[in-house]
Design a protein around this motif. Structure first.
Motif, PDB file in Angstrom:
ATOM      1  N   LYS A 141      13.102  -6.376   3.384  1.00 58.83           N
ATOM      2  CA  LYS A 141      13.815  -6.052   2.147  1.00 58.83           C
ATOM      3  C   LYS A 141      13.262  -6.799   0.946  1.00 58.83           C
ATOM      4  CE  LYS A 141      16.917  -3.821   1.546  1.00 58.83           C
ATOM      5  NZ  LYS A 141      16.970  -2.437   1.021  1.00 58.83           N
ATOM      6  N   PHE A 142      13.008  -8.100   1.093  1.00 58.99           N
ATOM      7  CA  PHE A 142      12.526  -8.911  -0.030  1.00 58.99           C
ATOM      8  C   PHE A 142      11.159  -8.421  -0.513  1.00 58.99           C
ATOM      9  CE2 PHE A 142      10.253 -12.660  -1.690  1.00 58.99           C
ATOM     10  CZ  PHE A 142      11.128 -13.047  -2.692  1.00 58.99           C
ATOM     11  N   ASN A 143      10.195  -8.316   0.393  1.00 68.08           N
ATOM     12  CA  ASN A 143       8.850  -7.913   0.001  1.00 68.08           C
ATOM     13  C   ASN A 143       8.769  -6.452  -0.416  1.00 68.08           C
ATOM     14  OD1 ASN A 143       7.648 -10.454   0.396  1.00 68.08           O
ATOM     15  ND2 ASN A 143       7.432 -10.080   2.581  1.00 68.08           N
ATOM     16  N   ASP A 144       9.560  -5.596   0.245  1.00 63.27           N
ATOM     17  CA  ASP A 144       9.597  -4.188  -0.156  1.00 63.27           C
ATOM     18  C   ASP A 144      10.102  -4.049  -1.593  1.00 63.27           C
ATOM     19  OD1 ASP A 144       8.757  -3.507   2.379  1.00 63.27           O
ATOM     20  OD2 ASP A 144      10.711  -2.812   3.068  1.00 63.27           O
ATOM     21  N   THR A 145      11.085  -4.864  -1.948  1.00 60.75           N
ATOM     22  CA  THR A 145      11.633  -4.813  -3.303  1.00 60.75           C
ATOM     23  C   THR A 145      10.599  -5.258  -4.322  1.00 60.75           C
ATOM     24  OG1 THR A 145      13.864  -5.221  -2.471  1.00 60.75           O
ATOM     25  CG2 THR A 145      13.479  -5.640  -4.808  1.00 60.75           C
ATOM     26  N   ILE A 146       9.840  -6.285  -3.983  1.00 57.60           N
ATOM     27  CA  ILE A 146       8.760  -6.711  -4.876  1.00 57.60           C
ATOM     28  C   ILE A 146       7.791  -5.555  -5.104  1.00 57.60           C
ATOM     29  CG2 ILE A 146       6.732  -8.216  -5.070  1.00 57.60           C
ATOM     30  CD1 ILE A 146       8.359 -10.385  -3.623  1.00 57.60           C
ATOM     31  N   GLY A 147       7.437  -4.850  -4.030  1.00 59.77           N
ATOM     32  CA  GLY A 147       6.540  -3.709  -4.159  1.00 59.77           C
ATOM     33  C   GLY A 147       7.110  -2.607  -5.029  1.00 59.77           C
ATOM     34  N   ARG A 148       8.402  -2.311  -4.877  1.00 56.75           N
ATOM     35  CA  ARG A 148       9.044  -1.286  -5.705  1.00 56.75           C
ATOM     36  C   ARG A 148       9.032  -1.688  -7.173  1.00 56.75           C
ATOM     37  NH1 ARG A 148      14.078  -0.396  -5.673  1.00 56.75           N
ATOM     38  NH2 ARG A 148      14.861  -2.157  -4.435  1.00 56.75           N
ATOM     39  N   ALA A 149       9.276  -2.982  -7.423  1.00 61.32           N
ATOM     40  CA  ALA A 149       9.294  -3.468  -8.804  1.00 61.32           C
ATOM     41  C   ALA A 149       7.906  -3.406  -9.429  1.00 61.32           C
ATOM     42  CB  ALA A 149       9.837  -4.896  -8.839  1.00 61.32           C
ATOM     43  N   ILE A 150       6.885  -3.747  -8.647  1.00 56.42           N
ATOM     44  CA  ILE A 150       5.507  -3.652  -9.141  1.00 56.42           C
ATOM     45  C   ILE A 150       5.194  -2.211  -9.534  1.00 56.42           C
ATOM     46  CG2 ILE A 150       3.070  -3.779  -8.458  1.00 56.42           C
ATOM     47  CD1 ILE A 150       3.828  -6.217  -6.727  1.00 56.42           C
ATOM     48  N   GLU A 151       5.543  -1.280  -8.665  1.00 55.47           N
ATOM     49  CA  GLU A 151       5.287   0.133  -8.920  1.00 55.47           C
ATOM     50  C   GLU A 151       6.042   0.620 -10.161  1.00 55.47           C
ATOM     51  OE1 GLU A 151       4.900   4.074  -6.159  1.00 55.47           O
ATOM     52  OE2 GLU A 151       6.614   2.772  -5.790  1.00 55.47           O
ATOM     53  N   TYR A 152       7.288   0.207 -10.268  1.00 54.58           N
ATOM     54  CA  TYR A 152       8.104   0.590 -11.418  1.00 54.58           C
ATOM     55  C   TYR A 152       7.502   0.057 -12.719  1.00 54.58           C
ATOM     56  CZ  TYR A 152      12.101   0.469 -14.636  1.00 54.58           C
ATOM     57  OH  TYR A 152      12.929   0.604 -15.722  1.00 54.58           O
ATOM     58  N   ARG A 153       7.107  -1.222 -12.694  1.00 59.82           N
ATOM     59  CA  ARG A 153       6.559  -1.838 -13.909  1.00 59.82           C
ATOM     60  C   ARG A 153       5.235  -1.183 -14.285  1.00 59.82           C
ATOM     61  NH1 ARG A 153       8.140  -3.710 -18.578  1.00 59.82           N
ATOM     62  NH2 ARG A 153       7.342  -5.751 -19.178  1.00 59.82           N
ATOM     63  N   CYS A 154       4.436  -0.836 -13.308  1.00 60.65           N
ATOM     64  CA  CYS A 154       3.168  -0.140 -13.598  1.00 60.65           C
ATOM     65  C   CYS A 154       3.429   1.174 -14.327  1.00 60.65           C
ATOM     66  CB  CYS A 154       2.405   0.129 -12.304  1.00 60.65           C
ATOM     67  SG  CYS A 154       1.601  -1.316 -11.584  1.00 60.65           S
ATOM     68  N   LYS A 155       4.415   1.928 -13.863  1.00 62.36           N
ATOM     69  CA  LYS A 155       4.742   3.196 -14.509  1.00 62.36           C
ATOM     70  C   LYS A 155       5.202   2.951 -15.945  1.00 62.36           C
ATOM     71  CE  LYS A 155       7.542   7.371 -14.136  1.00 62.36           C
ATOM     72  NZ  LYS A 155       8.659   8.060 -13.455  1.00 62.36           N
ATOM     73  N   GLU A 156       6.033   1.931 -16.146  1.00 62.06           N
ATOM     74  CA  GLU A 156       6.515   1.599 -17.495  1.00 62.06           C
ATOM     75  C   GLU A 156       5.371   1.292 -18.455  1.00 62.06           C
ATOM     76  OE1 GLU A 156      10.873  -0.312 -18.020  1.00 62.06           O
ATOM     77  OE2 GLU A 156       9.278  -1.701 -17.477  1.00 62.06           O
ATOM     78  N   LEU A 157       4.348   0.616 -17.935  1.00 61.88           N
ATOM     79  CA  LEU A 157       3.249   0.140 -18.784  1.00 61.88           C
ATOM     80  C   LEU A 157       2.051   1.083 -18.797  1.00 61.88           C
ATOM     81  CD1 LEU A 157       3.328  -3.654 -17.804  1.00 61.88           C
ATOM     82  CD2 LEU A 157       4.216  -2.606 -19.902  1.00 61.88           C
ATOM     83  N   GLY A 158       2.171   2.232 -18.153  1.00 57.99           N
ATOM     84  CA  GLY A 158       1.056   3.172 -18.140  1.00 57.99           C
ATOM     85  C   GLY A 158      -0.104   2.714 -17.282  1.00 57.99           C
ATOM     86  N   MET A 159       0.189   1.909 -16.278  1.00 55.32           N
ATOM     87  CA  MET A 159      -0.831   1.423 -15.360  1.00 55.32           C
ATOM     88  C   MET A 159      -0.811   2.261 -14.084  1.00 55.32           C
ATOM     89  SD  MET A 159      -0.011  -2.648 -15.866  1.00 55.32           S
ATOM     90  CE  MET A 159      -1.604  -3.334 -15.445  1.00 55.32           C
ATOM     91  N   GLU A 160      -1.894   2.222 -13.338  1.00 56.33           N
ATOM     92  CA  GLU A 160      -1.964   2.983 -12.095  1.00 56.33           C
ATOM     93  C   GLU A 160      -1.798   2.045 -10.903  1.00 56.33           C
ATOM     94  OE1 GLU A 160      -4.952   6.020  -9.635  1.00 56.33           O
ATOM     95  OE2 GLU A 160      -5.579   5.170 -11.572  1.00 56.33           O
ATOM     96  N   TYR A 161      -0.822   2.351 -10.072  1.00 52.59           N
ATOM     97  CA  TYR A 161      -0.589   1.574  -8.849  1.00 52.59           C
ATOM     98  C   TYR A 161      -1.447   2.213  -7.763  1.00 52.59           C
ATOM     99  CZ  TYR A 161       2.325  -0.920  -5.358  1.00 52.59           C
ATOM    100  OH  TYR A 161       2.788  -1.743  -4.353  1.00 52.59           O
ATOM    101  N   VAL A 162      -2.636   1.655  -7.542  1.00 49.16           N
ATOM    102  CA  VAL A 162      -3.652   2.353  -6.751  1.00 49.16           C
ATOM    103  C   VAL A 162      -3.512   2.172  -5.243  1.00 49.16           C
ATOM    104  CG1 VAL A 162      -5.362   2.389  -8.591  1.00 49.16           C
ATOM    105  CG2 VAL A 162      -5.285   0.425  -7.038  1.00 49.16           C
ATOM    106  N   GLY A 163      -2.810   1.146  -4.801  1.00 47.31           N
ATOM    107  CA  GLY A 163      -2.716   0.975  -3.360  1.00 47.31           C
ATOM    108  C   GLY A 163      -1.850  -0.186  -2.946  1.00 47.31           C
ATOM    109  N   LYS A 164      -1.218  -0.016  -1.779  1.00 48.54           N
ATOM    110  CA  LYS A 164      -0.451  -1.101  -1.159  1.00 48.54           C
ATOM    111  C   LYS A 164      -0.880  -1.192   0.295  1.00 48.54           C
ATOM    112  CE  LYS A 164       3.912  -0.754   0.221  1.00 48.54           C
ATOM    113  NZ  LYS A 164       5.399  -0.702   0.197  1.00 48.54           N
ATOM    114  N   THR A 165      -1.162  -2.412   0.738  1.00 45.28           N
ATOM    115  CA  THR A 165      -1.529  -2.639   2.130  1.00 45.28           C
ATOM    116  C   THR A 165      -0.542  -3.616   2.746  1.00 45.28           C
ATOM    117  OG1 THR A 165      -3.100  -4.330   1.350  1.00 45.28           O
ATOM    118  CG2 THR A 165      -4.000  -2.153   1.877  1.00 45.28           C
ATOM    119  N   MET A 166      -0.551  -3.707   4.059  1.00 44.88           N
ATOM    120  CA  MET A 166       0.367  -4.596   4.782  1.00 44.88           C
ATOM    121  C   MET A 166      -0.454  -5.461   5.733  1.00 44.88           C
ATOM    122  SD  MET A 166       3.778  -4.962   4.969  1.00 44.88           S
ATOM    123  CE  MET A 166       4.393  -3.305   4.581  1.00 44.88           C
ATOM    124  N   ASN A 167      -0.377  -6.800   5.560  1.00 45.44           N
ATOM    125  CA  ASN A 167      -1.185  -7.661   6.430  1.00 45.44           C
ATOM    126  C   ASN A 167      -0.412  -8.263   7.598  1.00 45.44           C
ATOM    127  OD1 ASN A 167      -0.034 -10.326   5.558  1.00 45.44           O
ATOM    128  ND2 ASN A 167      -0.985  -9.801   3.597  1.00 45.44           N
TER     129      ASN A 167
END
Length: 390
Positions: free
Chosen positions: A100-126
């Motif tokens: 939940k914690f890390n997934d939320t960080i990922g959602r927020a990153i994606e949301y902020r990218c859309k707000e700023l006109g940036m492209e969220y090109v990829g997410k990986t899981m280690n």
């Protein structure tokens, strides 16, 4: 007090295990190891914490002793946002674990990218596998990102791949941990996002003091490994308890971090010190076994506090009368700030400190619904809502 042996665990494997438990927050969710960016979903914008709440002494330090500044020091102007949007920058995220914690960080990153006109090109899981992280960063570099957000799984083995990224001009925003001997503004551009470890401990001490009406004998389970996140949370709790005249720590017991060991430790603790009516557990994976130990002994009077909020411990807190407080970092704000910090580096704006601090919140049965929304930017899960109504 003599520290218990870890058995077959090496120091490295122990710390990796701790990272799994701390960053997983007790989640039982599973996901595939790597995934491409999913479509952007609508997210409600969360207002930042009021600045006046953050005007206090910062006791938390980064992994190499960095003195942080509050996230409110990183604020993009409208002119900054326009510049970012015009450049069509790319952002990637190497997630540590599926929870939940890390997934939320990922959602927020994606949301902020859309707000700023940036492209969220990829997410990986280690999954906190050092070799997998190296492979992931290589794959992400092929997508030519301008910013990579990641936790350095192994500070030694990850240095080479992150140095390669930095040498290619990629801005690096590290989540809590970074490579060894990796000097800010020399070896890399970007920064480090951490949360307020020390204050998490003080919040739990305050909650326990209130639950015990200012008078109690405390059992203190502390993490025995040398790990900057858990050590500071433990220290914050212990020092805060010592400041309350009616509270006394009567038992200090080291904990390996293995969940079942918490049950054994708590059982022995309350047997040796039956006067204990409050217990501190370093994180939520140990809290449920601790509750089991207390119930087995018929000690329903003892109150427990711990760190990290997930559905299991939140449900126990709501339904039972043993766990009375939990803490968690504002995960949504963490992700938003990670992108903004990266944008500062891209724009050449002065970053006031390498480590940027995100505040946390303390949840009780009374405020869990409000805290959950602010931490995860989503409604409280249905099973928790139903439990609150009973």
């Amino acid at each position: 007090m003599k520290r218990s042996k870890i058995g077959l665990f090496t120091v490295v494997s122990l710390l990796l295990m701790v990272l799994i438990l701390v960053f997983a927050g007790g989640s039982k969710e599973t996901k595939k190891e790597a995934e491409k960016t999913v479509p952007v979903t609508k997210e409600k914008k969360v207002e930042p914490v009021k600045v006046e709440k953050l005007k206090k002494e910062i006791r938390t330090r980064g992994p190499q002793g960095q003195i942080p500044v509050w996230y409110t020091e990183i604020q993009l102007t409208e002119e900054d946002k326009a510049k970012i949007a015009s450049k069509h920058y790319k952002v990637a995220y190497d997630q540590a674990t599926p929870n939940k914690f890390n997934d939320t960080i990922g959602r927020a990153i994606e949301y902020r990218c859309k707000e700023l006109g940036m492209e969220y090109v990829g997410k990986t899981m280690n999954n906190l596998d050092p070799a997998k992280q190296v492979e992931n960063i290589e794959n992400l570099l092929a997508l030519h990102p301008d910013i990579i957000v990641a936790l350095s799984v192994d500070p030694v083995t990850s240095r080479e791949i992150f140095k390669k990224a930095a040498d290619q001009g990629v801005v690096l925003v590290f989540a809590s941990n970074k490579p060894s001997d990796f000097e800010w503004n020399k070896d890399y551009k970007g920064g480090l996002i951490i949360f307020d470890f020390y204050d998490f401990g003080t919040m739990l001490a305050d909650a326990l003091n209130k639950a015990l009406n200012g008078k109690g004998k405390i059992g203190y389970l502390y993490h025995e490994a040398n790990f900057f996140i858990t050590n500071q949370r433990d220290q914050g709790f212990k020092e805060a308890v010592e400041a309350y005249p009616g509270l006394e720590i009567v038992a200090e017991v080291p904990w390996s971090g293995v969940p079942d060991d918490a049950e054994t430790a708590v059982s022995a603790m309350i047997m040796q010190h039956p006067e204990i009516n409050g217990i501190y557990i370093p994180w939520s994976q140990g809290a449920m076994p601790a509750v089991t130990a207390l119930r087995t002994a018929g000690r329903t009077d003892v109150k427990v506090v711990t760190h990290d909020i997930d559905e299991d411990v939140a449900l126990e807190m709501i339904k039972g009368n043993t766990i009375i407080a939990l803490t968690q970092c504002k995960a949504w704000q963490y992700g938003l700030t990670a992108v903004d910090l990266g944008c500062y580096a891209l724009l050449g704006k002065k970053i006031p400190a390498e480590a940027i601090l995100i505040p946390g919140l303390s949840a009780t049965r009374e405020n869990i619904e409000e805290v959950w929304k602010e931490v995860y930017n989503e409604e409280l899960p249905d099973q928790l809502k139903k439990a609150l109504q009973k």
